[in-house]
Design a protein around this motif. Structure first.
Motif, short mmCIF file in Angstrom:
data_model
loop_
_atom_site.label_atom_id
_atom_site.label_comp_id
_atom_site.label_asym_id
_atom_site.label_seq_id
_atom_site.Cartn_x
_atom_site.Cartn_y
_atom_site.Cartn_z
N ASP A 23 53.06 4.55 -147.46
CA ASP A 23 54.47 4.24 -147.35
C ASP A 23 54.82 4.13 -145.86
OD1 ASP A 23 56.96 3.60 -148.18
OD2 ASP A 23 57.55 5.62 -148.79
N LEU A 24 55.92 3.50 -145.57
CA LEU A 24 56.33 3.36 -144.18
C LEU A 24 57.84 3.58 -144.09
CD1 LEU A 24 55.43 2.64 -141.28
CD2 LEU A 24 55.94 0.26 -141.81
N PRO A 25 58.23 4.86 -143.96
CA PRO A 25 59.66 5.13 -143.83
C PRO A 25 60.19 4.47 -142.56
CG PRO A 25 58.39 7.16 -144.18
CD PRO A 25 57.40 6.06 -143.89
N GLY A 26 61.38 3.92 -142.66
CA GLY A 26 61.95 3.28 -141.48
C GLY A 26 61.56 1.83 -141.31
N ALA A 27 60.84 1.28 -142.29
CA ALA A 27 60.50 -0.14 -142.22
C ALA A 27 61.79 -0.95 -142.27
CB ALA A 27 59.59 -0.51 -143.39
N ASP A 28 61.90 -1.97 -141.44
CA ASP A 28 63.13 -2.78 -141.47
C ASP A 28 62.93 -4.08 -142.23
OD1 ASP A 28 61.46 -3.32 -139.23
OD2 ASP A 28 63.02 -4.55 -138.35
N ILE A 29 61.69 -4.36 -142.61
CA ILE A 29 61.44 -5.52 -143.47
C ILE A 29 60.58 -5.05 -144.65
CG2 ILE A 29 60.35 -7.79 -143.66
CD1 ILE A 29 60.79 -8.19 -140.68
N VAL A 30 61.09 -5.23 -145.84
CA VAL A 30 60.34 -4.87 -147.05
C VAL A 30 60.41 -6.06 -148.00
CG1 VAL A 30 60.19 -3.30 -149.02
CG2 VAL A 30 60.92 -2.43 -146.79
N LYS A 47 57.71 -2.80 -139.63
CA LYS A 47 58.69 -2.26 -138.70
C LYS A 47 58.64 -3.14 -137.45
CE LYS A 47 58.96 2.30 -138.69
NZ LYS A 47 58.66 3.73 -138.34
N THR A 48 59.78 -3.67 -137.09
CA THR A 48 59.80 -4.58 -135.95
C THR A 48 60.70 -4.04 -134.85
OG1 THR A 48 61.61 -5.90 -136.90
CG2 THR A 48 59.37 -6.60 -137.41
N ASP A 49 60.40 -4.47 -133.65
CA ASP A 49 61.23 -4.15 -132.49
C ASP A 49 61.45 -5.46 -131.76
OD1 ASP A 49 62.53 -3.17 -130.31
OD2 ASP A 49 60.83 -2.04 -129.50
N GLY A 50 62.60 -6.05 -131.97
CA GLY A 50 62.85 -7.37 -131.40
C GLY A 50 61.88 -8.37 -132.00
N ASP A 51 61.07 -8.94 -131.15
CA ASP A 51 60.17 -10.01 -131.58
C ASP A 51 58.79 -9.48 -131.97
OD1 ASP A 51 59.76 -12.68 -132.08
OD2 ASP A 51 58.80 -13.00 -130.13
N ARG A 52 58.60 -8.17 -131.88
CA ARG A 52 57.26 -7.60 -132.05
C ARG A 52 57.14 -6.79 -133.34
NH1 ARG A 52 53.07 -7.49 -128.40
NH2 ARG A 52 54.39 -8.36 -126.78
N ILE A 53 55.98 -6.90 -133.98
CA ILE A 53 55.70 -6.09 -135.17
C ILE A 53 55.05 -4.80 -134.68
CG2 ILE A 53 54.37 -5.97 -137.32
CD1 ILE A 53 54.39 -9.16 -137.15
N VAL A 54 55.75 -3.68 -134.79
CA VAL A 54 55.23 -2.44 -134.20
C VAL A 54 54.48 -1.58 -135.21
CG1 VAL A 54 56.88 -2.36 -132.30
CG2 VAL A 54 57.47 -1.29 -134.48
N ASP A 55 54.74 -1.78 -136.51
CA ASP A 55 53.99 -1.02 -137.50
C ASP A 55 54.07 -1.75 -138.84
OD1 ASP A 55 52.37 0.94 -138.48
OD2 ASP A 55 53.81 2.59 -138.27
N GLY A 56 53.16 -1.39 -139.73
CA GLY A 56 53.16 -2.06 -141.03
C GLY A 56 52.37 -1.26 -142.04
N ALA A 57 52.65 -1.50 -143.30
CA ALA A 57 51.96 -0.81 -144.38
C ALA A 57 52.15 -1.61 -145.66
CB ALA A 57 52.52 0.60 -144.56
N PHE A 58 51.41 -1.23 -146.69
CA PHE A 58 51.64 -1.87 -147.98
C PHE A 58 51.35 -0.91 -149.12
CE2 PHE A 58 47.55 -2.76 -150.13
CZ PHE A 58 46.66 -2.34 -149.15
N LEU A 59 52.01 -1.17 -150.23
CA LEU A 59 51.68 -0.51 -151.48
C LEU A 59 51.31 -1.63 -152.42
CD1 LEU A 59 54.74 1.92 -151.60
CD2 LEU A 59 52.40 2.50 -150.98
N GLY A 60 50.37 -1.40 -153.30
CA GLY A 60 50.01 -2.51 -154.15
C GLY A 60 49.02 -2.16 -155.22
N ASP A 61 48.84 -3.14 -156.08
CA ASP A 61 47.92 -2.99 -157.19
C ASP A 61 47.39 -4.37 -157.51
OD1 ASP A 61 46.57 -1.72 -159.19
OD2 ASP A 61 48.22 -1.80 -160.61
N GLY A 62 46.10 -4.49 -157.66
CA GLY A 62 45.57 -5.81 -157.96
C GLY A 62 44.09 -5.88 -157.68
#
Ligand code: ZN
Length: 146
Positions: A23-30, A47-62
């Motif tokens: 999980d990524l608490p504080g993500a601004d794009i989901v 999670k982005t800061d202006g033009d930069r992607i500063v963190d990321g995560a995923f949940l999934g099944d497949g």
């Protein structure tokens, strides 16, 4: 020359020990991504800061390809500018369609492990799921956008 088993090892490794399945608490794009033809589902969080992607995560099944592909993708785009992430997505999608040059495929690093998918039409949507969802998330061209 790298062998198929080398590519399979990369995919297996990302399935057994994904770097970004969390999980990524504080993500601004989901954004949710679905590939109904195989039953793959992901929820991509950035999670982005202006033009930069500063963190990321995923949940999934497949399937293994869909889940490895998004894990590899996150490793490549975190820390990069959005436009660079979108450029990589374009190259990746062209590689999967069999249209990218060798030089472009080299620039995809670990994601080049998925190049043989271009010969497996049934798996194309699996490999593309993470990248397609990321592109939608960054460009705001999502049918689910509020
Ligand atoms: Zn799949």
């Amino acid at each position: 020359m790298q062998t198929n088993s080398f590519y399979n090892e990369i995919l297996t490794e990302h399935n057994l020990r994904p770097d970004f399945r969390r999980d990524l608490p504080g993500a601004d794009i989901v954004l949710d991504g679905v590939n109904p033809s195989c039953g793959d589902e992901i929820q991509l969080k950035l999670k982005t800061d202006g033009d930069r992607i500063v963190d990321g995560a995923f949940l999934g099944d497949g399937c293994a390809i869909s889940q490895a592909s998004v894990d590899i993708m996150l490793g490549m785009i975190i820390g990069k500018r959005k436009e660079e992430a979108l450029r990589l997505a374009d190259i990746f999608m062209r590689m999967i369609r069999g249209e990218a040059s060798e030089e472009e495929i080299d620039s995809l690093e670990e994601a080049s492990a998925l190049r043989d998918i271009s010969h497996m039409p049934a798996r194309v949507k699996c490999a593309m799921l993470g990248w397609r969802t990321m592109k939608e998330a960054l460009t705001g061209r999502s049918p689910e956008g509020k």
